[in-house]
Design a protein around this motif. Structure first.
Motif, PDB file in Angstrom:
ATOM      1  N   SER A  90       0.827  -1.210   0.000  1.00 46.36           N
ATOM      2  CA  SER A  90       0.000   0.000   0.000  1.00 46.36           C
ATOM      3  C   SER A  90       0.860   1.257   0.000  1.00 46.36           C
ATOM      4  CB  SER A  90      -0.918  -0.007   1.229  1.00 46.36           C
ATOM      5  OG  SER A  90      -1.669   1.175   1.300  1.00 46.36           O
ATOM      6  N   LEU A  91       1.888   1.271   0.825  1.00 48.33           N
ATOM      7  CA  LEU A  91       2.784   2.425   0.868  1.00 48.33           C
ATOM      8  C   LEU A  91       3.516   2.588  -0.465  1.00 48.33           C
ATOM      9  CD1 LEU A  91       4.258   1.904   4.458  1.00 48.33           C
ATOM     10  CD2 LEU A  91       2.504   3.555   3.751  1.00 48.33           C
ATOM     11  N   TRP A  92       3.945   1.478  -1.042  1.00 45.95           N
ATOM     12  CA  TRP A  92       4.655   1.509  -2.325  1.00 45.95           C
ATOM     13  C   TRP A  92       3.762   2.081  -3.425  1.00 45.95           C
ATOM     14  CZ3 TRP A  92       9.352   0.494  -4.635  1.00 45.95           C
ATOM     15  CH2 TRP A  92       9.341   0.186  -5.986  1.00 45.95           C
ATOM     16  N   LEU A  93       2.518   1.602  -3.497  1.00 47.52           N
ATOM     17  CA  LEU A  93       1.621   2.026  -4.573  1.00 47.52           C
ATOM     18  C   LEU A  93       1.222   3.489  -4.449  1.00 47.52           C
ATOM     19  CD1 LEU A  93      -0.684  -1.120  -4.914  1.00 47.52           C
ATOM     20  CD2 LEU A  93       1.313  -0.490  -6.285  1.00 47.52           C
ATOM     21  N   ARG A  94       1.208   4.015  -3.243  1.00 45.12           N
ATOM     22  CA  ARG A  94       0.913   5.436  -3.067  1.00 45.12           C
ATOM     23  C   ARG A  94       2.006   6.311  -3.665  1.00 45.12           C
ATOM     24  NH1 ARG A  94      -1.312   5.734   3.213  1.00 45.12           N
ATOM     25  NH2 ARG A  94      -3.087   4.303   2.913  1.00 45.12           N
ATOM     26  N   VAL A  95       3.208   5.760  -3.739  1.00 46.27           N
ATOM     27  CA  VAL A  95       4.342   6.522  -4.264  1.00 46.27           C
ATOM     28  C   VAL A  95       4.477   6.368  -5.772  1.00 46.27           C
ATOM     29  CG1 VAL A  95       6.855   6.800  -4.194  1.00 46.27           C
ATOM     30  CG2 VAL A  95       5.577   6.386  -2.075  1.00 46.27           C
ATOM     31  N   VAL A  96       4.357   5.117  -6.269  1.00 54.67           N
ATOM     32  CA  VAL A  96       4.667   4.848  -7.677  1.00 54.67           C
ATOM     33  C   VAL A  96       3.433   4.653  -8.549  1.00 54.67           C
ATOM     34  CG1 VAL A  96       6.864   3.816  -7.016  1.00 54.67           C
ATOM     35  CG2 VAL A  96       4.867   2.347  -7.331  1.00 54.67           C
ATOM     36  N   GLY A  97       2.237   4.631  -7.968  1.00 54.94           N
ATOM     37  CA  GLY A  97       1.033   4.385  -8.745  1.00 54.94           C
ATOM     38  C   GLY A  97       0.518   2.980  -8.513  1.00 54.94           C
ATOM     39  N   ASP A  98      -0.754   2.746  -8.874  1.00 51.98           N
ATOM     40  CA  ASP A  98      -1.405   1.492  -8.518  1.00 51.98           C
ATOM     41  C   ASP A  98      -1.631   0.573  -9.707  1.00 51.98           C
ATOM     42  OD1 ASP A  98      -3.295   2.964  -9.803  1.00 51.98           O
ATOM     43  OD2 ASP A  98      -4.840   2.794  -8.255  1.00 51.98           O
ATOM     44  N   SER A  99      -0.795   0.652 -10.722  1.00 51.30           N
ATOM     45  CA  SER A  99      -0.939  -0.225 -11.882  1.00 51.30           C
ATOM     46  C   SER A  99      -0.432  -1.629 -11.542  1.00 51.30           C
ATOM     47  CB  SER A  99      -0.138   0.322 -13.064  1.00 51.30           C
ATOM     48  OG  SER A  99       1.257   0.237 -12.799  1.00 51.30           O
ATOM     49  N   PRO A 100      -0.878  -2.666 -12.282  1.00 50.95           N
ATOM     50  CA  PRO A 100      -0.340  -4.015 -12.074  1.00 50.95           C
ATOM     51  C   PRO A 100       1.179  -4.071 -12.225  1.00 50.95           C
ATOM     52  CG  PRO A 100      -2.344  -4.133 -13.368  1.00 50.95           C
ATOM     53  CD  PRO A 100      -2.009  -2.674 -13.235  1.00 50.95           C
ATOM     54  N   PHE A 101       1.718  -3.300 -13.188  1.00 52.37           N
ATOM     55  CA  PHE A 101       3.175  -3.278 -13.371  1.00 52.37           C
ATOM     56  C   PHE A 101       3.865  -2.759 -12.112  1.00 52.37           C
ATOM     57  CE2 PHE A 101       7.223  -1.436 -14.541  1.00 52.37           C
ATOM     58  CZ  PHE A 101       7.754  -2.340 -15.460  1.00 52.37           C
ATOM     59  N   ALA A 102       3.353  -1.684 -11.542  1.00 53.83           N
ATOM     60  CA  ALA A 102       3.960  -1.114 -10.338  1.00 53.83           C
ATOM     61  C   ALA A 102       3.889  -2.089  -9.174  1.00 53.83           C
ATOM     62  CB  ALA A 102       3.261   0.195  -9.973  1.00 53.83           C
ATOM     63  N   ALA A 103       2.752  -2.788  -9.057  1.00 56.00           N
ATOM     64  CA  ALA A 103       2.606  -3.751  -7.954  1.00 56.00           C
ATOM     65  C   ALA A 103       3.603  -4.888  -8.092  1.00 56.00           C
ATOM     66  CB  ALA A 103       1.180  -4.290  -7.927  1.00 56.00           C
ATOM     67  N   ARG A 104       3.801  -5.360  -9.316  1.00 57.10           N
ATOM     68  CA  ARG A 104       4.759  -6.453  -9.517  1.00 57.10           C
ATOM     69  C   ARG A 104       6.201  -5.975  -9.380  1.00 57.10           C
ATOM     70  NH1 ARG A 104       1.738  -9.558 -14.586  1.00 57.10           N
ATOM     71  NH2 ARG A 104       0.427 -10.913 -13.282  1.00 57.10           N
ATOM     72  N   PHE A 105       6.444  -4.725  -9.701  1.00 57.63           N
ATOM     73  CA  PHE A 105       7.817  -4.217  -9.587  1.00 57.63           C
ATOM     74  C   PHE A 105       8.264  -4.205  -8.124  1.00 57.63           C
ATOM     75  CE2 PHE A 105      11.385  -1.325  -9.860  1.00 57.63           C
ATOM     76  CZ  PHE A 105      11.954  -1.676 -11.077  1.00 57.63           C
ATOM     77  N   PHE A 106       7.329  -4.061  -7.212  1.00 54.81           N
ATOM     78  CA  PHE A 106       7.636  -4.167  -5.783  1.00 54.81           C
ATOM     79  C   PHE A 106       8.280  -5.518  -5.483  1.00 54.81           C
ATOM     80  CE2 PHE A 106       6.218  -5.280  -1.427  1.00 54.81           C
ATOM     81  CZ  PHE A 106       6.799  -4.235  -0.724  1.00 54.81           C
ATOM     82  N   SER A 107       7.747  -6.583  -6.063  1.00 60.02           N
ATOM     83  CA  SER A 107       8.323  -7.918  -5.879  1.00 60.02           C
ATOM     84  C   SER A 107       9.653  -8.056  -6.604  1.00 60.02           C
ATOM     85  CB  SER A 107       7.342  -8.988  -6.366  1.00 60.02           C
ATOM     86  OG  SER A 107       6.190  -9.025  -5.559  1.00 60.02           O
TER      87      SER A 107
END
Length: 665
Positions: A90-107
């Motif tokens: 949640s903290l990550w997506l608030r910074v980089v955006g909530d796209s599927p690509f952004a969520a996977r980039f966290f991993s």
């Protein structure tokens, strides 16, 4: 190299290998370029086609949770999930955006950090060269690549668990440094808030602490480690509530129970291929890496360092076997924590083979070189095939909700509705769906689906939509709707006008239902069963049945539904049968199976709850006309002993006879 010697833990900067009198010396100051290059390779493999596959259910629900407030995250947290990943994502997506690509980039970030930690761990236990090999194995591993591209907890979990192990070894090397123990405690606590099976880090750590204390006679080191583990337990007390909900969950994930050998074999299959090769084609790489890993264990010096890695693999694996004897929990990803140990042992085996090529002259050295090159060749070829399948073969891809959403968008009508059956799959479909259909997701995640809920929910959705169709999206519904209530009702009161399957590991299926020709709209009512009450050995009662007719032609399918009810908690998974018999008592059509389905076997049945169970009996094309008996019943498996019907006549002592079936050709 970390060495547990009589004088304590000493960081040795030089490793000496003696092979038949030959002496090979190499330093620990491996060029920095190798780890950096390997990290770049790891990053490239993990970012390649990162958005090439659709989100599947787990990822969709992870993004859904990450979009909620903290209280909502805790309230909606699914069974088996822990909150740290959701909070961090949640903290990550608030910074980089909530796209599927952004969520996977966290991993991806943590997946690359896992490769770096593999280098540090293997260098600590063996040498820089082993560290480089271990990180290269981790960088190329199809298993790690897969979970580094998934917007779920596993990359973060692997990082935190591996960090915990590395920090413990560092603390044992310098027990006087308080900050080392604090860091170990923090990493272990965070790992526990990421996945339940981080608990296996504690017995592994206890083994390392005890061995170090006994060999060095530094009991303060043991006390420091025990104090850290006590703090971890205390900090983890809030997890008891999550653990309790998981223990009460009644679903399993395997189609049939697995033996201990099958669990180990399946785990090794996934660790060595990521599940991206057919099993028969995976056997060469599975066998090769097993042999190299065992060689790496045997040739570890000091041997305890190898034993430590073996324990890192065996403790969670054995723990899973113990837990699975209580209830079926095994899924390969739940033992991802064991992967680093396997890769370190394989890397050390390759390192020893390579060292032997320079330490020995003649046949032995050439043999070692041949074995090393053969092992690298088998692993390299197999992993290239596995990665190619993962990236480009739709049969090995995640479930394709993206294509299903586009299929619905193109064909939807103004009065149509959408029903999703999978217990929360709206979280994977709606990020891609840009249509305008009203929709319902049944059941809500973690809820039990009953017939009244289906009838009322679908009728409310269809109200006022004369001529409208139902777009039914199915994925994982075998688990969330084991009675097949949604499909059965739509099939009974409507008919399929279009169907499409979308590939994936679980798969997504879209069925389009319209009202029958004699009706303007789909209107559902509860099923009407022919009532009877047959008691099977005071364990299960057959409450009623439903047959879609009494007269059939050769080649037809007889659709039969039985209604079971557990009288008491069942100790084994009985099988059921439905047989059509001719006048010589020979089975001419039949259907034997685990009642309901393999994901909701009898041992999981709630006591006193009526359950619908469907059968299809396919009549042979050459079946003679006549009257046939229809028998149903239960039997234990694998001894095939039928359960007796309480109070029944001799003719029906181990079966129930339903109304006869007439076949008219």
């Amino acid at each position: 190299m970390l060495y547990f010697g009589n004088g304590g833990n000493v960081m040795q900067r030089l490793q000496t290998v003696r092979l038949r009198g030959a002496r090979v010396v190499y330093g620990d100051h491996f060029p920095l370029i190798a780890p950096c290059l390997i990290a770049a390779i790891a990053f490239a493999l993990r970012v390649h086609r990162l958005d090439g596959q659709s989100l599947w259910f787990d990822e969709g629900f992870a993004l859904h949770l990450a979009s909620q407030s903290l209280p909502q995250m805790i309230e909606q947290n699914p069974v088996g999930w822990l909150p740290l990943h959701s909070i961090a994502l949640s903290l990550w997506l608030r910074v980089v955006g909530d796209s599927p690509f952004a969520a996977r980039f966290f991993s991806v970030v943590f997946g690359v950090l896992v490769v770096a930690l593999l280098y540090l761990l293997a260098r600590t236990l063996a040498s820089s060269r082993t560290g480089a090999m271990a990180s290269l194995v981790g960088a190329l591993s199809p298993f790690l690549v897969y979970y580094s591209q998934e917007a779920r907890t596993y990359a973060l979990w692997l990082f935190l668990s591996l960090l915990s192990a590395y920090l413990l070894l560092r603390a044992l090397g310098h027990p006087e440094r308080i900050r080392g123990w604090i860091a170990y405690t923090g990493a272990t606590s965070l790992a526990l808030y990421t996945h339940y099976f981080s608990i296996f880090l504690l017995p592994w750590g206890a083994a390392a602490l005890l061995y170090t204390a006994v060999r060095s006679r530094r009991w303060k080191t043991l006390l420091s480690g025990v104090a850290c583990q006590v703090v971890v337990f205390v900090v983890s007390v809030p997890l008891v509530g999550f653990a309790r909900s998981s223990m009460l969950d009644r679903y399993g994930f395997w189609r049939s129970p697995l033996s201990g050998f099958q669990v180990v074999l399946d785990l090794w299959y996934h660790l060595t291929t990521g599940g991206n090769l057919p099993f028969d084609r995976a056997l060469p790489v599975m066998g090769t890496l097993a042999v190299v890993g065992i060689l790496g264990l045997v040739l570890f010096r000091p041997l305890w360092n190898g034993v430590l890695m073996a324990l890192y693999f065996l403790v969670p694996t054995f723990g899973m076997l113990v837990l699975s004897s209580w209830r079926e929990l095994y899924v390969a990803r739940y033992l991802a924590i064991a992967a680093p140990a396997a890769y370190v042992l394989v890397a050390h085996g390759l390192d020893r083979l390579w060292a032997a090529t320079t330490a020995y002259r003649g046949l032995l050295g050439k043999s070692a070189l041949a074995v090393a090159l053969c092992s690298i060749g088998v692993a390299g070829y197999s992993w290239c095939q596995a990665l190619q399948n993962y990236y480009y073969n739709p049969d090995y891809a995640r479930d394709d909700f993206r294509s299903a959403a586009r299929f619905i968008e193109v064909g939807e009508g103004e009065k149509d509705v959408m029903v999703m059956s999978g217990g929360g799959i709206f979280t994977a479909l709606l990020p891609y769906y840009e249509g305008h259909l009203p929709w319902i997701d049944m059941p809500s995640f973690g809820e039990w689906l009953d017939e009244d809920q289906v009838v009322e929910g679908l009728n409310a959705l269809l109200a006022g939509r004369s001529g409208g169709r139902v777009w039914l999206v199915l994925s994982g519904n075998q688990i969330t709707d084991p009675q097949n209530l949604i499909v059965a009702h739509l099939w009974t009161y409507g008919h399929v006008v279009e169907a499409k399957n979308f590939p994936g590991r679980t798969g997504v299926r879209v069925l389009v239902f319209s009202a029958r020709h004699d009706a303007d709209t789909l209107t559902l009512t509860p099923f009407k069963y022919e009532h009877l009450r047959a008691n099977f050995d005071n364990k299960v009662e057959l409450l009623g049945f439903e047959i879609d007719g009494s007269q059939f032609a050769p080649g037809d399918d007889i659709h039969l539904a039985l209604q079971w009810e557990a009288v008491t908690h069942l100790e084994q998974d009985y099988h059921a049968f439905a047989h059509l018999l001719n006048d010589r008592n020979v089975v001419v059509a039949g259907h034997d199976k685990v009642p309901l389905n393999d994901y909701f076997r009898p041992r999981a049945w709630p006591v006193g709850e009526p359950l619908r169970d469907e059968y299809v009996l396919s009549l042979p094309e050459n079946l003679s006309s006549g009257t046939y008996e229809l028998e149903v019943g239960l039997y234990s498996y694998p001894d095939l002993q039928r359960l007796l019907v309480v109070g029944a006549s001799q003719r029906e002592r181990d079966r129930v006879l339903l109304p006869p079936i007439i076949v008219d050709g």
